[in-house]
Enzyme design. Sequence first.
Site: not given
Lengths: 309, 309
Positions: A248-249
Amino acid sequence: MILTVTPNTALDITYRVQSLRPHASHRVTEVTERPGGKGLNVARVLAALGHEVTVTGFAGGATGHIVQQRLTAEPGVTDALVPIAGASRRTIAVVDERTGDTTQLNEPGPAIAPAEWSAFQEAYEDLVADASAVALCGSLPPGVPVNAYAGLVRTARAAGVPVLLDTSGEPLRRGVAARPDIIKPNADELAELTGSHEPLRATQDARRRGAHAVVASLGTEGLLAVTPEGRWRAAPPARVHGNPTGAGDSAVAGLLSGLVDHLPWPDRLARAVALSAATVLAPVAGEFDRGAYEELLGQVAVTTAATAA
Amino acid sequence: MILTVTPNTALDITYRVQSLRPHASHRVTEVTERPGGKGLNVARVLAALGHEVTVTGFAGGATGHIVQQRLTAEPGVTDALVPIAGASRRTIAVVDERTGDTTQLNEPGPAIAPAEWSAFQEAYEDLVADASAVALCGSLPPGVPVNAYAGLVRTARAAGVPVLLDTSGEPLRRGVAARPDIIKPNADELAELTGSHEPLRATQDARRRGAHAVVASLGTEGLLAVTPEGRWRAAPPARVHGNPTGAGDSAVAGLLSGLVDHLPWPDRLARAVALSAATVLAPVAGEFDRGAYEELLGQVAVTTAATAA
């Protein structure tokens, strides 16, 4: 430069053990450590893509000192963490070598004093003035007001700097109302914000709550984006297997990278999906496999999404 | 002063979690940290009894820095840890609030370079010259020769300083042969050394292997001592309930304290048993309850032990 904000900076420690058994004593066979917290992970990926990145948030105590030492050693990353009296938190991921599963132990993090929060806001305002984009990432430590992100969004918007918000729960709900340029919730965060488990409906609803663009990360299905310019789904060419930590990052880094490079939305989404998949494929959690990224970039399928009824 | 040696110094971290479940993510509700390793625990108890104590061993990296900072803050304890390039290890005790059980994760500890081991031996020789007694405590980190304790025992004996050895496995086997004044094995360590699970027989056998006195710690049954002056059993007045962490280290402190105070053996054993029981009763692991210690001191039953056939 791109500015990433991580209020709850951490030192991420990974322990490998033969087999984790509650109530037993374990010899750790391998210890690895690296600066953590979502905004620091985003910064690392942005720097690897060739962007100049400045990281801010809080750092204190012996753990904060290690985090800052490590950050300073990373090329392309400038440390602008604000000092605090408390000690930065550690997170411990215990990897069971037998099953490959991970057990996570997260320290709560230090309480931020009102004067420290004020000092941070001043530093942030100065940093935003020089930024091409801002990412506000992760949970809020104790002592930081729950509407903190709303204020930070407004500061960025007042300075004319695009701002992405990636958090959850009440800080997300309050932050969205301040009209960030982009939010990037996952399916759970989106459902918690909107009450809907139907992704397209929930994504549209999140936009109505104030976000200019909503990019929902739907795990192996890729991204669903609802933006002022259109609606798209972006998916990797095949299901990728590996460790989803940091995926996600990496998607956030891809979106920001595409934004400052003035790419159209479909290309930003392709970059985000390719980076995310290349992170799942990398042998080290949270790193991305550059070869896989470059190969995947041309293979991401970006399609127009319909409007939910 | 009394000198305690801890080659494998640690930072002992305790995490409380609601309930430890493998493969789940846990929020740590409470974090406590203190310098650890057996010799440091012994030193803390000796200092609480009013003795001047110097601690040596190795310390390095950010963790070693925290250990040294904390030690310096403890009254009566002098830090003489030898600096190393590697980082001192952490141990993590995860306490399950639901069951009260503890899961232990122990980092392996840094490798000691040959030059670091030489520097330690020189420092040790200087420290021994000023010591009234020496305690050699715990496991050996990688890089330290397995016969390390044998050499350290000989150095102390050559200086005419009484030396207690509290370790296990091969380092104990080698160390005993160098004729330490006292060893303090528990039942498992004694059985591993001698091959016998019968405590009196095993204790006598351990003496024949070279130790001048053997004080075996037999858990709730107290201590069994075989010495040149006689054989005794020493037991607390009633079974004590609590956390046994550090009880063995408190017994070592009691034996050393009685030795430098020139007490006869039965009084040394009473001090060791009372301290050990008061450690089990204390609310914080490894600390001792001073009120309980003073009350128990007059209630320890010391009886003469027969000779094993």
